[in-house]
Design an enzyme around this catalytic site. Structure first.
Site, PDB file in Angstrom:
ATOM      1  N   LYS A 183     -37.190 122.913   7.021  1.00 13.60           N
ATOM      2  CA  LYS A 183     -36.694 124.283   6.767  1.00 13.60           C
ATOM      3  C   LYS A 183     -36.667 125.057   8.073  1.00 13.60           C
ATOM      4  O   LYS A 183     -37.367 124.714   9.036  1.00 13.60           O
ATOM      5  CB  LYS A 183     -37.556 125.019   5.751  1.00 13.60           C
ATOM      6  CG  LYS A 183     -39.042 125.206   6.105  1.00 13.60           C
ATOM      7  CD  LYS A 183     -39.351 126.401   6.987  1.00 13.60           C
ATOM      8  CE  LYS A 183     -40.845 126.522   7.315  1.00 13.60           C
ATOM      9  NZ  LYS A 183     -41.155 127.350   8.477  1.00 13.60           N
ATOM     10  N   PRO A 207     -40.198 117.093  13.553  1.00 15.66           N
ATOM     11  CA  PRO A 207     -41.279 117.280  14.526  1.00 15.66           C
ATOM     12  C   PRO A 207     -42.532 117.866  13.878  1.00 15.66           C
ATOM     13  O   PRO A 207     -42.423 118.702  12.975  1.00 15.66           O
ATOM     14  CB  PRO A 207     -40.681 118.280  15.531  1.00 15.66           C
ATOM     15  CG  PRO A 207     -39.205 118.181  15.366  1.00 15.66           C
ATOM     16  CD  PRO A 207     -38.963 117.782  13.940  1.00 15.66           C
ATOM     17  N   GLY A 265     -42.994 124.252  13.163  1.00 17.21           N
ATOM     18  CA  GLY A 265     -42.529 125.395  12.357  1.00 17.21           C
ATOM     19  C   GLY A 265     -41.367 125.042  11.450  1.00 17.21           C
ATOM     20  O   GLY A 265     -40.675 125.914  10.927  1.00 17.21           O
ATOM     21  N   LEU A 266     -41.152 123.737  11.246  1.00 18.41           N
ATOM     22  CA  LEU A 266     -40.031 123.287  10.408  1.00 18.41           C
ATOM     23  C   LEU A 266     -40.513 122.822   9.025  1.00 18.41           C
ATOM     24  O   LEU A 266     -39.722 122.327   8.224  1.00 18.41           O
ATOM     25  CB  LEU A 266     -39.256 122.158  11.100  1.00 18.41           C
ATOM     26  CG  LEU A 266     -38.627 122.515  12.450  1.00 18.41           C
ATOM     27  CD1 LEU A 266     -37.997 121.284  13.092  1.00 18.41           C
ATOM     28  CD2 LEU A 266     -37.576 123.606  12.300  1.00 18.41           C
ATOM     29  N   GLY A 267     -41.793 122.954   8.764  1.00 15.63           N
ATOM     30  CA  GLY A 267     -42.323 122.692   7.418  1.00 15.63           C
ATOM     31  C   GLY A 267     -42.422 121.227   7.033  1.00 15.63           C
ATOM     32  O   GLY A 267     -42.489 120.923   5.841  1.00 15.63           O
ATOM     33  N   GLY A 325     -44.822 118.867   7.093  1.00 15.86           N
ATOM     34  CA  GLY A 325     -45.984 118.477   6.287  1.00 15.86           C
ATOM     35  C   GLY A 325     -45.875 119.052   4.879  1.00 15.86           C
ATOM     36  O   GLY A 325     -46.180 118.377   3.884  1.00 15.86           O
ATOM     37  N   ASP A 337     -46.014 127.070   2.299  1.00 11.04           N
ATOM     38  CA  ASP A 337     -44.601 126.672   2.358  1.00 11.04           C
ATOM     39  C   ASP A 337     -44.239 125.587   1.336  1.00 11.04           C
ATOM     40  O   ASP A 337     -43.067 125.262   1.177  1.00 11.04           O
ATOM     41  CB  ASP A 337     -44.268 126.104   3.751  1.00 11.04           C
ATOM     42  CG  ASP A 337     -44.026 127.203   4.768  1.00 11.04           C
ATOM     43  OD1 ASP A 337     -43.799 128.354   4.350  1.00 11.04           O
ATOM     44  OD2 ASP A 337     -44.063 126.901   5.968  1.00 11.04           O
TER      45      ASP A 337
END
Ligand code: C5P
Length: 297
Positions: free
Chosen positions: A12, A94, A98-100, A102, A136
């Site tokens: 995200k 990655p 900050g791309l969610g 996990g 998230d």
């Protein structure tokens, strides 16, 4: 029962992120617009007689601190199924960017395991389990576009953007700790006169990409850019390469730039990939989740 479920877990970006203040439980109240993008982790889920085993290529931590592991534990404990879970995870998103990634893995485990064991937890139950795993995680049960409030876990779907957009994702190659960013965050004293999230939501519904690009914002950016000035520089370079807007995603470290459909984003990714440390790729916005993965009988 199925013997295995293969599922993709998308990343995200946050198109808008407003931090409203600290709550008594230490979390921050947020208003955020989340958008799923076509960058994926891949998971294969299989049943085993008992216990949980997570294997992941490209990740050192596969034990009880891994969110996929914790999602499996919550699923087994609360769904009442008998048996264990084996998860093979291939990271494409990655870590600490900050791309969610996990959180998306955790949601994929909840959805995939429900399919694997042929159980149908109510949407309310799934949401509750997801929210217990992380702020998230509930978004990724739906994917697509959504407004997140509370600590980010209260999700309201938004209609998809009507025009085609290419998204350049820049991964600087290092991780940022979300907890540290929130710890350092200081809200500006001035009471806010402009409702930036509302403006963004309106531009989302109508208005060109130029107007949307100017409306995206992230209240955490200043804190993260103070810690890592090279990210402020990289954001400037993405804009100079023709992005209509560029921003830090979540608490970083990744940045994204919005480009019109066509070759511009790929050209910018080539230029910046050669110039900046780390890597660039081009993705697109995803609609809400429609399939729960590919299953094998
Ligand atoms: O919810 P999650 O475990 O993903 O959050 C990671 C950390 O980020 C939390 O421990 C907290 O320090 C911080 N956080 C916050 N406010 C939020 C979301 C996260 O302070 N709304």
């Amino acid at each position: 029962m199925y013997s295995e479920v293969n599922i993709r877990a998308p990343a995200k970006i946050n198109l808008g992120l407003e931090v409203l203040g600290r709550r008594p439980d230490g979390y921050h109240r947020l208003r955020t617009i989340l958008q799923a993008v076509s960058l994926y982790d891949r998971l294969r889920l299989r049943r085993r007689s008992r216990g949980i085993r997570v294997r992941c290529r490209g990740l050192p931590e596969c034990g009880q601190n891994n969110l996929a592991w914790r999602a499996a534990a919550i699923f087994l404990e609360r769904s009442g199924v008998r048996g264990g879970l084996e998860i093979d995870l291939v990271k494409g998103i990655p870590v600490g960017g900050g791309l969610g990634g996990g959180s998306s893995d955790a949601a994929a485990v909840l959805l995939g395991a429900s399919r694997l064991f042929c159980v149908s937890p109510t949407p309310e139950k799934l949401h509750e389990w997801a929210a217990d795993l992380g702020s998230d995680v509930p978004f990724f049960l739906l994917s697509g576009t959504a407004l997140g409030t509370g600590r980010g876990e209260i999700i309201e779907p938004l209609p998809p953007l009507r025009r085609a957009v290419r998204v350049l994702i820049y991964d600087p190659g290092f991780e940022v700790s979300t907890a540290e960013v929130y710890r350092r965050f200081r809200r500006r004293r001035l009471t806010r006169k402009v409702d930036k999230l509302n403006i963004l939501a309106r531009r989302w519904q109508r208005g060109g990409l130029g107007a949307l690009g100017k409306a995206i914002f992230n209240d955490l950016e200043e804190t993260v850019f103070n810690l890592y000035p090279r990210l402020a520089y990289a954001r400037g370079r993405i804009l100079e390469q023709g992005a209509k807007g560029a921003l830090l995603s979540g608490s970083g470290s990744c940045l994204f730039g919005l480009f019109p459909a066509g070759g511009e984003a790929s050209r910018a990714a080539r230029v910046l990939g050669a110039e900046l440390p780390g890597s660039c790729r081009v993705v697109h916005f995803l609609p809400p989740r429609q399939r729960w993965g590919v299953v094998k009988r």
